[in-house]
Design an enzyme around this catalytic site. Structure first.
Site, short mmCIF file in Angstrom:
data_model
loop_
_atom_site.label_atom_id
_atom_site.label_comp_id
_atom_site.label_asym_id
_atom_site.label_seq_id
_atom_site.Cartn_x
_atom_site.Cartn_y
_atom_site.Cartn_z
N VAL A 217 0.91 -1.15 0.00
CA VAL A 217 0.00 0.00 0.00
C VAL A 217 0.95 1.20 0.00
O VAL A 217 1.59 1.49 1.00
CB VAL A 217 -0.90 0.03 1.25
CG1 VAL A 217 -1.71 1.32 1.28
CG2 VAL A 217 -1.83 -1.18 1.27
N PRO A 218 1.07 1.87 -1.15
CA PRO A 218 2.20 2.77 -1.34
C PRO A 218 2.04 4.10 -0.60
O PRO A 218 1.90 5.16 -1.22
CB PRO A 218 2.23 2.97 -2.86
CG PRO A 218 0.81 2.81 -3.27
CD PRO A 218 0.19 1.82 -2.34
N CYS A 219 2.11 4.07 0.70
CA CYS A 219 1.98 5.30 1.48
C CYS A 219 3.18 6.21 1.24
O CYS A 219 3.13 7.40 1.54
CB CYS A 219 1.79 5.00 2.96
SG CYS A 219 3.14 4.08 3.68
N HIS A 220 4.26 5.62 0.67
CA HIS A 220 5.42 6.48 0.36
C HIS A 220 5.10 7.44 -0.78
O HIS A 220 5.80 8.41 -0.99
CB HIS A 220 6.64 5.62 0.01
CG HIS A 220 6.44 4.71 -1.18
ND1 HIS A 220 5.85 3.47 -1.07
CD2 HIS A 220 6.72 4.88 -2.49
CE1 HIS A 220 5.79 2.91 -2.28
NE2 HIS A 220 6.31 3.75 -3.16
N ARG A 221 4.01 7.17 -1.51
CA ARG A 221 3.61 8.07 -2.62
C ARG A 221 2.74 9.22 -2.12
O ARG A 221 2.21 9.98 -2.92
CB ARG A 221 2.87 7.28 -3.70
CG ARG A 221 3.76 6.28 -4.40
CD ARG A 221 3.03 5.44 -5.43
NE ARG A 221 3.87 4.28 -5.78
CZ ARG A 221 3.40 3.09 -6.16
NH1 ARG A 221 2.09 2.90 -6.26
NH2 ARG A 221 4.23 2.12 -6.43
#
Lengths: 320, 178
Positions: A217-221
Site C-alpha cells: 500500500v504505497p503510502c510512500h507516494r
C-alpha cells in the site's frame, strides 16, 4: 550348531521377535536351538503368537469412546477460525533492511520494517493476530518484493488482507492509497478529498503512519501539501526517498528535509483527464493538494491521462 | 494460499489419530481435545514440512508429543492435589467411565495396555495397532528405533504376564474369564 544355549529368560526377546515375525536370522536360529530342548518355551512362543493374533482383532475393533465424528466437527470449526486469524510470516534481508512479510489465507496482511531479526512475532501479536513463521509460504512474496526493489517490476499484484487495519476509516485510506500507481505522488489532502473528507488530511496522515502494508500500500507516494516527504516508518524519511527515487520521482533538498521537485513532475489537476507541465496556468502557485503528480509522461499516460492541449507536454516535455 | 491440501490431510488422518489417542489416553474427552490440538498444531506447522515427508508419521509424532505433555501436566496436577490432601475429582469422574468402557469391550489386553507406563503404551499402540515402523515410533518418542522396539517388547512381555493362563482365543472375542 550347538553354540551357546540361552536360558529361557535370555531367549525371551528373540522369542517375542519370532512371534511378531520380525526376528533376524541369527535370532530365529537362537530360538530354534532353545526350543528344541525346552517344551515350556515352545508353549510360551504359542502364547505370544496368540497375543499377536489377538492384535488383529484389536486393530479392527473400534477404539473406546464416542468415536471421532464429534471431535472432527469441532476440529473443522476451530480450524476455520484459526484459518482466518493465522498469519504465516517470514523475515528476510531486503535492500531496505530486514523486513517481515506475513500473509493469511486471504492475502498478504503485513509488511514490516524490523529493527533487528528478533521480536517479529511480538509485533504481530500486538496487532491481534496469531503468527507462525513459515518461510516456505512467504519466500515467493519476498522474491516479488526483491524484484520490485531492484526495479524489475512496478507492481506487487498480491491479494491483500486489510483486516489488520485498525478501523474502517483506515481501510478506506489504504484503499485510496492503493489506487496511486507507480510513479505517481499525491498529498494527504488529496487523499482526504478523494474520500469526501477534505478536512481530514491529518487523519489520513495518521492512518498511513500505521499502514500495516508499507510498500504494497504505497503510502510512500503520499506527501505533505508542499511536497515534503514527511513521516515514514517512524522517522525513516530515507526509505521513503529511496522508494520514490525507484519510481523516477525527482527530489530536492536531500538530507533531513527532502521534497518532491515541483519543477520536474507532470501535474494532473483534481479530476482532470489531462496532464500538464509545471508552467501551465497557475499550477506553480497552487498547493500540491490539488494535484496528483507523475514522474514521467509515460507514467501519466499509463494512468490514462492525455497531454494538455494548451501546455502540450507532448511537444515540450521536461528534461529527463 | 493453497490450504486445500490441509483439508485432505484432515480427511485422511483424523480418524486414525483420534483412534490412537482414544487408546492411549484414559478419558474419551482427552482423545477429542488432543486430536483437535494435533491438527491445529499441524495446520500451523505444515508450511515447514518437506515435500515428500511422511505426513502420517509426522501427525503421530505431534499426537504423541501432546499426549506426553498432557500426561506430565496431569501427573503434576495429581501430585499437587495429593500434596494438599485433595482427592482428584476429575480423575474419579474418569474412572468409572473408563471401567465401563473396558467392561463393555472387555478387552483384557486393552486393560493391560492402558495400565502400561506411558512410553510403552504409546510405542505398543503405534506398533501393534497402527503398524508404524520403529523409525517413526522412535522419532515420535525422541528415542532410537532400537529403544522404540524395546518399549514394544517390554509391553508385550507385560501383556503376556498379565494374561497369565487366560485363554487368549477368548480375549480376542472379549469374554473375560472368571
Amino acid at each position: 550348531m550347538t553354540r551357546e544355549f540361552l536360558t529361557c529368560r535370555e531367549v525371551e526377546p528373540d522369542l517375542i521377535a519370532v512371534a511378531m515375525d520380525e526376528a533376524s536370522p541369527p535370532a530365529a536360529q537362537r530360538v530354534d536351538t532353545h526350543l528344541a530342548g525346552c517344551a515350556e518355551c515352545r508353549q510360551e512362543l504359542g502364547r505370544y503368537q496368540e497375543i499377536e493374533g489377538a492384535m488383529t482383532g484389536l486393530r479392527r475393533a473400534p477404539a473406546p469412546g464416542s468415536g471421532p465424528t464429534l471431535a472432527r466437527a469441532e476440529l473443522e470449526h476451530r480450524l476455520a477460525d484459526l484459518r482466518t486469524r493465522l498469519v504465516r510470516y517470514g523475515v528476510f534481508e531486503s535492500a531496505l533492511g530486514p523486513v517481515l512479510i506475513g500473509a493469511t489465507e486471504q492475502g498478504v496482511s503485513v509488511v514490516e520494517y524490523l529493527a533487528g531479526r528478533g521480536g517479529a512475532g511480538v509485533k504481530l501479536a500486538r496487532r491481534g493476530a496469531e503468527a507462525v513463521e513459515d518461510v516456505a509460504r512467504t519466500e515467493g512474496l519476498f522474491r516479488d518484493l526483491t524484484e520490485y526493489l531492484e526495479g524489475r517490476r512496478t507492481r506487487l499484484d498480491w491479494p491483500l488482507d486489510l483486516r489488520l487495519a485498525g478501523s474502517d476509516f483506515q481501510r478506506r485510506v489504504l484503499e485510496a492509497t492503493l489506487r496511486l500507481p507507480f510513479g505517481a505522488v499525491a498529498s494527504y489532502a488529496r487523499i482526504a478529498r478523494e474520500l469526501g473528507l477534505p478536512k481530514a488530511s491529518r487523519a489520513v496522515a495518521q492512518a498511513l503512519r500505521h499502514n500495516p502494508l508499507p510498500i504494497v500500500v504505497p503510502c510512500h507516494r503520499v506527501v505533505g501539501s508542499d511536497g515534503d516527504l514527511v513521516g515514514y516508518a517512524g522517522n525513516r524519511i530515507g526509505l521513503k526517498q529511496q522508494l520514490l527515487s525507484l519510481e523516477g520521482i525527482h527530489m530536492k533538498g536531500g538530507g533531513r528535509s527532502p521534497h518532491v521537485d515541483r519543477d520536474a513532475v507532470y501535474y494532473c489537476h483534481l479530476d482532470d483527464t489531462e496532464y500538464c507541465i509545471p508552467t501551465c496556468g497557475t499550477i506553480s502557485q497552487q498547493s500540491l493538494g490539488n494535484f496528483i503528480v507523475y514522474a514521467s509522461r509515460a507514467r501519466a499516460e499509463g494512468a490514462g491521462l492525455a497531454p494538455c492541449t494548451s501546455c502540450r507536454p507532448d511537444l515540450h516535455p521536461l528534461p529527463a | 494460499m493453497a490450504d486445500q491440501a490441509f483439508e485432505a490431510v484432515v480427511a485422511a488422518h483424523h480418524g486414525e489419530i483420534h483412534r490412537y489417542l482414544a487408546r492411549v489416553t484414559r478419558r474419551p474427552s482427552d482423545a477429542d481435545d488432543l486430536s483437535q490440538e494435533t491438527f491445529l498444531r499441524a495446520y500451523r506447522a505444515h508450511g515447514g514440512l518437506a515435500p515428500g515427508a511422511n505426513v502420517r508419521a509426522w501427525l503421530f509424532a505431534i499426537a504423541t508429543n501432546l499426549c506426553r505433555n498432557h500426561w506430565r501436566s496431569e501427573a503434576r496436577r495429581r501430585r499437587a492435589h495429593e500434596a494438599i490432601g485433595h482427592r482428584d475429582e476429575r480423575q474419579d469422574a474418569g474412572g468409572p467411565e473408563m471401567e465401563a468402557e473396558l467392561e463393555q469391550a472387555s478387552h483384557k489386553i486393552g486393560a493391560i495396555v492402558i495400565a502400561l507406563p506411558l512410553k510403552q503404551r504409546l510405542a505398543f499402540t503405534m506398533r501393534k495397532i497402527h503398524e508404524l515402523d520403529y523409525d517413526a515410533i522412535g522419532q515420535s518418542l525422541d528415542c532410537s528405533a532400537e529403544s522404540a522396539r524395546a518399549h514394544v517388547f517390554q509391553a508385550l512381555r507385560k501383556i503376556r504376564r498379565g494374561l497369565g493362563d487366560l485363554a487368549i482365543a477368548q480375549v480376542g472375542r472379549g469374554e473375560p474369564s472368571a
